[in-house]
Design an enzyme around this catalytic site. Sequence first.
Site, PDB file in Angstrom:
ATOM      1  N   LEU A   1       7.935  10.175   8.836  1.00 22.35           N
ATOM      2  CA  LEU A   1       8.821   9.481   9.567  1.00 22.35           C
ATOM      3  C   LEU A   1      10.233   9.461   9.048  1.00 22.35           C
ATOM      4  O   LEU A   1      11.322   9.718   9.422  1.00 22.35           O
ATOM      5  CB  LEU A   1       8.323   8.197   9.750  1.00 22.35           C
TER       6      LEU A   1
ATOM      7  N   ASP B   1      11.542   1.181  -5.608  1.00 27.90           N
ATOM      8  CA  ASP B   1      10.489   0.683  -5.482  1.00 27.90           C
ATOM      9  C   ASP B   1      10.025  -0.615  -5.020  1.00 27.90           C
ATOM     10  O   ASP B   1      10.495  -1.780  -5.301  1.00 27.90           O
ATOM     11  CB  ASP B   1      10.045   0.706  -7.120  1.00 27.90           C
TER      12      ASP B   1
ATOM     13  N   TYR C   1       2.721   1.278   2.456  1.00 24.87           N
ATOM     14  CA  TYR C   1       1.722   1.808   1.814  1.00 24.87           C
ATOM     15  C   TYR C   1       0.518   2.174   2.812  1.00 24.87           C
ATOM     16  O   TYR C   1       0.012   1.089   3.368  1.00 24.87           O
ATOM     17  CB  TYR C   1       1.059   0.597   0.685  1.00 24.87           C
ATOM     18  N   THR C   2       0.282   3.489   3.027  1.00 24.55           N
ATOM     19  CA  THR C   2      -0.268   3.930   4.122  1.00 24.55           C
ATOM     20  C   THR C   2      -1.780   4.494   3.660  1.00 24.55           C
ATOM     21  O   THR C   2      -2.511   4.961   4.503  1.00 24.55           O
ATOM     22  CB  THR C   2       0.291   5.023   4.661  1.00 24.55           C
TER      23      THR C   2
ATOM     24  N   TYR D   1      -4.992  -2.805   4.752  1.00 26.95           N
ATOM     25  CA  TYR D   1      -3.749  -2.401   5.350  1.00 26.95           C
ATOM     26  C   TYR D   1      -3.158  -3.076   6.524  1.00 26.95           C
ATOM     27  O   TYR D   1      -2.150  -3.485   6.627  1.00 26.95           O
ATOM     28  CB  TYR D   1      -4.113  -1.011   5.748  1.00 26.95           C
TER      29      TYR D   1
END
Length: 292
Positions: free
Chosen positions: A16, A38, A69-70, A132
Amino acid sequence: MSAPVTWLVTGATGQLGTDLQTVLAGEDVTALGRDRLDLTDEAQVRSVVREWLGRAAGRRPVLVNAAAYTAVDAAETDEATAELVNGAAPGWLAQELAGRGRLVHVSTDYVFDGTATEPYAVDDEPAPRTAYGRTKLAGERAVAAAGGDAVVVRTAWVYAAHGSNFVRTMLRLEAERDTVSVVADQTGSPTWSADLARGLVQAAMSDATGLLHATNSGATTWHGLARAVFELSGADPARVLTTTTDAFPRPAHRPAYSVLDPASWTAAGLPALPPWQESLRACLTHLGALRP
């Protein structure tokens, strides 16, 4: 006349983030990947945003948070890190921007449990079943709690003409295997990252706030999407066999149904994203993989 915009895009090296930079070509854009920002480091996040805001110089600051965080399965055993990136960091961004700029934050269908039988509306009760999903929901709530000028856009099943994703994997497997087995009991809306990027920029320039849902329109299963990739690339779709989620156990639960209702998007005056079939064709054309 409104002030010109200065953009900050996080997650710049992701699918993306890459497409956002394409959409914003020619604009005043600062694009930061993980190597320069970060999101587990609160002090750095706040410092970077403050420095960027300090350079705005009469421009309207707009930050699009495409970083996340995917790694859905890895998050099950690394929820603390996922919580920092997906949950805490969006709140830090929102706090720094409150009263000074606008935030567009990207969230996910995984905030829902996947047990619905009709598209999820923005006001349906979240019930995440994965680390997630829990951390992404925490991020939504952190943005809302900051009280600034912000819009949270949930999306789903994102793929791109670059990077590692389902569509590119299917193209590779078509060339490598006689058949491929794909789950047919998960339903969602495949969403081309290029369309989503354009939509996020439109949302950023609108007056929309709160929660919105944005995906390509229509729905299918992963099996249906794989068949479409095979067919459009000139391969026999019958080579795509059906299987079930239970046949491929994974650490993180996969929603059986994650179609998002786009009514909030169009109610905000934003153009509907194209049908998923049309966008898949456009993506394969871009890749040079479309066959008559």
